[in-house]
Enzyme design. Structure first.
Site, PDB file in Angstrom:
ATOM      1  N   SER A 145     -31.365  10.347   3.214  1.00  0.00           N
ATOM      2  CA  SER A 145     -31.520  10.828   1.844  1.00  0.00           C
ATOM      3  C   SER A 145     -31.902   9.646   0.976  1.00  0.00           C
ATOM      4  O   SER A 145     -31.495   8.514   1.260  1.00  0.00           O
ATOM      5  CB  SER A 145     -30.200  11.417   1.329  1.00  0.00           C
ATOM      6  OG  SER A 145     -30.219  11.574  -0.078  1.00  0.00           O
ATOM      7  N   TYR A 161     -20.993   9.981   0.963  1.00  0.00           N
ATOM      8  CA  TYR A 161     -22.285  10.563   1.338  1.00  0.00           C
ATOM      9  C   TYR A 161     -23.379   9.499   1.341  1.00  0.00           C
ATOM     10  O   TYR A 161     -24.171   9.402   2.291  1.00  0.00           O
ATOM     11  CB  TYR A 161     -22.641  11.692   0.369  1.00  0.00           C
ATOM     12  CG  TYR A 161     -23.951  12.376   0.672  1.00  0.00           C
ATOM     13  CD1 TYR A 161     -24.035  13.354   1.654  1.00  0.00           C
ATOM     14  CD2 TYR A 161     -25.117  12.046  -0.023  1.00  0.00           C
ATOM     15  CE1 TYR A 161     -25.242  13.992   1.942  1.00  0.00           C
ATOM     16  CE2 TYR A 161     -26.324  12.666   0.243  1.00  0.00           C
ATOM     17  CZ  TYR A 161     -26.377  13.641   1.227  1.00  0.00           C
ATOM     18  OH  TYR A 161     -27.581  14.265   1.509  1.00  0.00           O
TER      19      TYR A 161
END
Length: 258
Positions: A145, A161
């Site tokens: 990401s 994350y």
């Protein structure tokens, strides 16, 4: 696109919804056989019906050690080969307690890393062992990401994350180096912020659409990544390994407006 993936048999971990399901449809359109894995049995049934006779779906939890191996064995049994793994499974750990470091719970940290990183290690390990056991090359594509290397603290301060998605890149480059001589390629796809990927507010929406200014300024959609996935799983990228392809609408190079 032409049939870039003819005679390829590919396993997608996290392939029954969202990015993974969109990729599965693109792979099938390009001539591949696919096995998609998802947590929800109903989604598996829908995926198999939609994808047609060159696809199989299997319910399983990506954090369990046997899940990827079972899917790869199903791929070999049904289609006679295993050529590539695309690991999409993962997601936000906010409901477990991920967040800014001063609020981050130990459970949030552990669950988020399990969901996004341990599951990926297990699927990659199963793929590498299978390729080596079959004495053949193969392709692995992993999901990172932009938040793993291009943070936005005001709206996206989920530190477990971000850690997991950053680690995906380090892990992928490390194994790419180790197995390149065996003609096993490992690359990474890093999407920008996708529609529905977090709880939006007017402020966060304005920020994202200004930070991702391409195509009028918008959130990403699963189909935005389809071309990149097909390319990286195909023979057109046969001389490419250890690379990160970022598909983010300009996020990494643009100042978002608060």
């Amino acid at each position: 696109m032409e049939n870039w993936l003819v005679n390829k048999s590919i396993v997608i971990i996290g392939g029954t919804t969202g990015l993974g399901f969109s990729a599965a449809k693109a792979f099938v359109r390009n001539g591949a056989n696919v096995v998609v894995v998802g947590r929800n049995p109903e989604n598996c049934l829908v995926a198999e019906l939609h994808l047609g006779h060159t696809a199989r779906a299997k319910a399983g939890d990506a954090t369990h050690p046997q899940t990827a191996l079972d899917a790869i064995q199903l791929c070999i049994r049904e289609f006679g080969s295993f050529d590539g793994l695309y690991h999409v499974a993962g997601g936000s750990g906010e409901k477990f307690g991920d967040g800014p470091l001063h609020d981050l719970s130990l459970e949030g940290w552990n669950k988020t890393l399990d969901l996004n990183l341990t599951s990926l290690m297990l699927s990659n390990q199963a793929a590498i062992r299978t390729f080596m056991g079959m004495n053949k090359g193969g392709t692995i594509l992993n999901m990172s990401s932009v938040l793993g290397f291009s943070p936005a603290s005001r709206h996206f301060a989920n530190h477990a994350y971000a850690t997991a998605k950053s680690a995906v890149i380090g892990f992928s480059k490390s194994i790419a180096a180790s197995y390149a001589s065996k003609n096993i390629r490992v690359n990474v796809l890093s999407p920008g912020i996708l529609q529905g990927s977090e709880d939006t507010t007017d402020q966060s929406e304005k920020f994202v659409t200004s930070k991702q200014p391409l195509d009028g300024g918008r959130y990403g959609t699963p189909t935005d990544l389809d071309g990149a996935t097909v390319y990286l799983m195909s023979e057109y990228s046969k001389f490419t390994t250890g690379q990160v392809l970022t598909v983010d609408g300009g996020w990494d190079i643009t100042d978002g407006q608060f």
